[in-house]
Design an enzyme around this catalytic site. Sequence first.
Site, PDB file in Angstrom:
ATOM      1  N   ASP A 113     -16.731  -6.962  -8.598  1.00  0.00           N
ATOM      2  CA  ASP A 113     -16.910  -5.889  -9.584  1.00  0.00           C
ATOM      3  C   ASP A 113     -15.748  -4.902  -9.555  1.00  0.00           C
ATOM      4  O   ASP A 113     -15.126  -4.686  -8.511  1.00  0.00           O
ATOM      5  CB  ASP A 113     -18.234  -5.160  -9.307  1.00  0.00           C
ATOM      6  CG  ASP A 113     -18.719  -4.382 -10.520  1.00  0.00           C
ATOM      7  OD1 ASP A 113     -18.225  -4.626 -11.634  1.00  0.00           O
ATOM      8  OD2 ASP A 113     -19.590  -3.510 -10.345  1.00  0.00           O
ATOM      9  N   TRP A 121     -10.362  -0.919 -12.782  1.00  0.00           N
ATOM     10  CA  TRP A 121      -8.986  -1.137 -12.299  1.00  0.00           C
ATOM     11  C   TRP A 121      -8.012  -1.062 -13.475  1.00  0.00           C
ATOM     12  O   TRP A 121      -6.972  -0.419 -13.396  1.00  0.00           O
ATOM     13  CB  TRP A 121      -8.906  -2.500 -11.610  1.00  0.00           C
ATOM     14  CG  TRP A 121      -7.575  -2.833 -11.005  1.00  0.00           C
ATOM     15  CD1 TRP A 121      -7.185  -2.610  -9.714  1.00  0.00           C
ATOM     16  CD2 TRP A 121      -6.459  -3.462 -11.664  1.00  0.00           C
ATOM     17  NE1 TRP A 121      -5.907  -3.060  -9.521  1.00  0.00           N
ATOM     18  CE2 TRP A 121      -5.430  -3.583 -10.703  1.00  0.00           C
ATOM     19  CE3 TRP A 121      -6.239  -3.931 -12.958  1.00  0.00           C
ATOM     20  CZ2 TRP A 121      -4.194  -4.155 -11.001  1.00  0.00           C
ATOM     21  CZ3 TRP A 121      -5.011  -4.504 -13.254  1.00  0.00           C
ATOM     22  CH2 TRP A 121      -4.002  -4.601 -12.288  1.00  0.00           C
ATOM     23  N   HIS A 162      -9.447  -8.394 -15.537  1.00  0.00           N
ATOM     24  CA  HIS A 162      -9.995  -9.713 -15.174  1.00  0.00           C
ATOM     25  C   HIS A 162      -8.857 -10.650 -14.743  1.00  0.00           C
ATOM     26  O   HIS A 162      -9.007 -11.412 -13.789  1.00  0.00           O
ATOM     27  CB  HIS A 162     -10.760 -10.320 -16.358  1.00  0.00           C
ATOM     28  CG  HIS A 162     -11.928  -9.486 -16.801  1.00  0.00           C
ATOM     29  ND1 HIS A 162     -12.832  -8.963 -15.910  1.00  0.00           N
ATOM     30  CD2 HIS A 162     -12.326  -9.075 -18.034  1.00  0.00           C
ATOM     31  CE1 HIS A 162     -13.751  -8.268 -16.587  1.00  0.00           C
ATOM     32  NE2 HIS A 162     -13.463  -8.314 -17.876  1.00  0.00           N
ATOM     33  N   SER A 173     -22.352 -12.956 -15.455  1.00  0.00           N
ATOM     34  CA  SER A 173     -23.818 -12.930 -15.453  1.00  0.00           C
ATOM     35  C   SER A 173     -24.332 -13.228 -16.858  1.00  0.00           C
ATOM     36  O   SER A 173     -23.611 -13.072 -17.849  1.00  0.00           O
ATOM     37  CB  SER A 173     -24.325 -11.560 -15.003  1.00  0.00           C
ATOM     38  OG  SER A 173     -24.124 -10.594 -16.025  1.00  0.00           O
ATOM     39  N   GLU A 220     -26.249 -11.458 -18.415  1.00  0.00           N
ATOM     40  CA  GLU A 220     -26.189 -10.168 -19.135  1.00  0.00           C
ATOM     41  C   GLU A 220     -24.785  -9.900 -19.692  1.00  0.00           C
ATOM     42  O   GLU A 220     -24.640  -9.175 -20.674  1.00  0.00           O
ATOM     43  CB  GLU A 220     -26.583  -9.018 -18.200  1.00  0.00           C
ATOM     44  CG  GLU A 220     -28.061  -8.992 -17.819  1.00  0.00           C
ATOM     45  CD  GLU A 220     -28.455 -10.036 -16.781  1.00  0.00           C
ATOM     46  OE1 GLU A 220     -27.577 -10.535 -16.039  1.00  0.00           O
ATOM     47  OE2 GLU A 220     -29.660 -10.375 -16.722  1.00  0.00           O
ATOM     48  N   LEU A 226     -14.268 -26.178   2.367  1.00  0.00           N
ATOM     49  CA  LEU A 226     -15.006 -25.015   1.854  1.00  0.00           C
ATOM     50  C   LEU A 226     -15.625 -25.391   0.517  1.00  0.00           C
ATOM     51  O   LEU A 226     -14.992 -26.064  -0.292  1.00  0.00           O
ATOM     52  CB  LEU A 226     -14.018 -23.855   1.652  1.00  0.00           C
ATOM     53  CG  LEU A 226     -14.515 -22.628   0.885  1.00  0.00           C
ATOM     54  CD1 LEU A 226     -15.428 -21.783   1.771  1.00  0.00           C
ATOM     55  CD2 LEU A 226     -13.350 -21.765   0.405  1.00  0.00           C
ATOM     56  N   ARG A 245     -25.746  -2.251  -5.973  1.00  0.00           N
ATOM     57  CA  ARG A 245     -26.865  -2.968  -6.587  1.00  0.00           C
ATOM     58  C   ARG A 245     -26.513  -4.450  -6.652  1.00  0.00           C
ATOM     59  O   ARG A 245     -25.361  -4.838  -6.511  1.00  0.00           O
ATOM     60  CB  ARG A 245     -27.176  -2.415  -7.974  1.00  0.00           C
ATOM     61  CG  ARG A 245     -25.993  -2.417  -8.934  1.00  0.00           C
ATOM     62  CD  ARG A 245     -26.403  -1.952 -10.339  1.00  0.00           C
ATOM     63  NE  ARG A 245     -25.233  -1.747 -11.167  1.00  0.00           N
ATOM     64  CZ  ARG A 245     -24.594  -0.577 -11.316  1.00  0.00           C
ATOM     65  NH1 ARG A 245     -25.024   0.490 -10.672  1.00  0.00           N
ATOM     66  NH2 ARG A 245     -23.519  -0.487 -12.080  1.00  0.00           N
ATOM     67  N   GLU A 267     -26.957  -9.830   4.970  1.00  0.00           N
ATOM     68  CA  GLU A 267     -26.372  -8.514   5.256  1.00  0.00           C
ATOM     69  C   GLU A 267     -25.629  -8.098   3.991  1.00  0.00           C
ATOM     70  O   GLU A 267     -24.947  -8.914   3.361  1.00  0.00           O
ATOM     71  CB  GLU A 267     -25.393  -8.614   6.427  1.00  0.00           C
ATOM     72  CG  GLU A 267     -26.045  -8.946   7.750  1.00  0.00           C
ATOM     73  CD  GLU A 267     -26.984  -7.848   8.226  1.00  0.00           C
ATOM     74  OE1 GLU A 267     -26.694  -6.655   7.982  1.00  0.00           O
ATOM     75  OE2 GLU A 267     -28.028  -8.186   8.825  1.00  0.00           O
TER      76      GLU A 267
HETATM   77  C1  IPE Z   1     -22.207  -8.003 -12.106  1.00  0.00           C
HETATM   78  O1  IPE Z   1     -21.334  -6.998 -12.513  1.00  0.00           O
HETATM   79  C2  IPE Z   1     -21.786  -9.325 -12.675  1.00  0.00           C
HETATM   80  C3  IPE Z   1     -20.517  -9.862 -12.179  1.00  0.00           C
HETATM   81  C4  IPE Z   1     -19.771  -9.345 -11.263  1.00  0.00           C
HETATM   82  C5  IPE Z   1     -20.134 -11.111 -12.771  1.00  0.00           C
HETATM   83  P1  IPE Z   1     -21.643  -6.091 -13.779  1.00  0.00           P
HETATM   84  O2  IPE Z   1     -20.532  -5.110 -13.861  1.00  0.00           O
HETATM   85  O3  IPE Z   1     -21.894  -6.936 -14.962  1.00  0.00           O
HETATM   86  O4  IPE Z   1     -23.007  -5.386 -13.364  1.00  0.00           O
HETATM   87  P2  IPE Z   1     -23.611  -3.955 -13.726  1.00  0.00           P
HETATM   88  O5  IPE Z   1     -23.658  -3.893 -15.224  1.00  0.00           O
HETATM   89  O6  IPE Z   1     -22.686  -2.932 -13.167  1.00  0.00           O
HETATM   90  O7  IPE Z   1     -24.944  -3.919 -13.077  1.00  0.00           O
HETATM   91  C1  IPE Z   2     -16.459  -7.499 -12.929  1.00  0.00           C
HETATM   92  O1  IPE Z   2     -15.721  -6.416 -13.374  1.00  0.00           O
HETATM   93  C2  IPE Z   2     -16.170  -8.745 -13.731  1.00  0.00           C
HETATM   94  C3  IPE Z   2     -17.280  -9.184 -14.603  1.00  0.00           C
HETATM   95  C4  IPE Z   2     -18.436  -8.623 -14.709  1.00  0.00           C
HETATM   96  C5  IPE Z   2     -17.002 -10.334 -15.442  1.00  0.00           C
HETATM   97  P1  IPE Z   2     -16.255  -5.466 -14.531  1.00  0.00           P
HETATM   98  O2  IPE Z   2     -15.721  -5.985 -15.825  1.00  0.00           O
HETATM   99  O3  IPE Z   2     -17.726  -5.328 -14.459  1.00  0.00           O
HETATM  100  O4  IPE Z   2     -15.542  -4.109 -14.152  1.00  0.00           O
HETATM  101  P2  IPE Z   2     -16.146  -2.647 -14.243  1.00  0.00           P
HETATM  102  O5  IPE Z   2     -17.430  -2.656 -13.495  1.00  0.00           O
HETATM  103  O6  IPE Z   2     -16.340  -2.360 -15.693  1.00  0.00           O
HETATM  104  O7  IPE Z   2     -15.112  -1.785 -13.619  1.00  0.00           O
HETATM  105 MG    MG Z   3     -18.942  -4.017 -13.480  1.00  0.00          MG
END
Ligand code: IPE
Ligand code: IPE
Ligand code: MG
Length: 239
Positions: free
Chosen positions: A16, A21, A33, A61, A63, A127, A190, A203
């Site tokens: 995440d 970034w 990304h 995800s 979502e 792995l 979370r 953990e």
């Molecule tokens: C969780 O990150 C999903 C991935 C890292 C692929 P999100 O950025 O989508 O999750 P929320 O919205 O902060 O819970």
């Molecule tokens: C995680 O980074 C990558 C995916 C969920 C695909 P985010 O895109 O959620 O980055 P933030 O949380 O917005 O910084």
């Molecule tokens: Mg995120």
Amino acid sequence: MSETRAIPRHVAIIMDGNGRWAKQRNKERYEGHIAGVESVRAAVRAAARCGVEWLTLYAFSTENWGRPTAEVDAIMELFCRTVMGEAEDLVRQGVRVKVMGERTRFSEEVLRMIERIESVTAEGRRLTLVLAFNYSARREMVLAARALAERVASGELRAEDIDEADFADALMSRGIPDPDFVIRTSGECRLSNFLLWQSSYAELYFPEVLWPDFGEEEFERAMEEYARRERRYGLVTEE
Ligand code: IPE
Ligand code: IPE
Ligand code: MG
């Protein structure tokens, strides 16, 4: 010197912070990304070096489909490009790739890439890299409940005989050991629908660093953190 340090057999990472970034650098989210791919490489290398047997990365995800189309498209394209570009290197490192998630909603090209990377790396023994892609833990559990219900309806299984092993076997993670260590970068504390059944006794670790800044050194540091943890599984342990 024979130092023995507890090594997690299975490390699972919620990658995440790519968007933040990018924002910090006045870049577009997709550039975050792209930068995150280097951290994927670093995590694979470091995990293999540390003797981790399973590495699961939460890449997309269920979502995440709700994000702007341009970002979703960029992630899908990046997935295809990365799979194409990394295949040879993964084979050389002895990495076997498995993609975990529902194989729905993907374009033909993404589906082809998933099948390709799994077949090309199938012989990897060092792995196993599990890519959670279009993954949702709740959906996974609903599908498992359905599969078990069908087995009961067909008379193959009795409801009262269903145990944890049957349930685990009905999940997408069938055959994969539970994660010992779940890491989520970017300081968010979370699980966001990730491995909810499997992480029962994992953990948890929430480093502040954003995913594109999570390099081999951060992975090492995480391994040190794991080694300091005492896992009790609800029991009383002797000090
Ligand atoms: C969780 O990150 C999903 C991935 C890292 C692929 P999100 O950025 O989508 O999750 P929320 O919205 O902060 O819970
Ligand atoms: C995680 O980074 C990558 C995916 C969920 C695909 P985010 O895109 O959620 O980055 P933030 O949380 O917005 O910084
Ligand atoms: Mg995120």
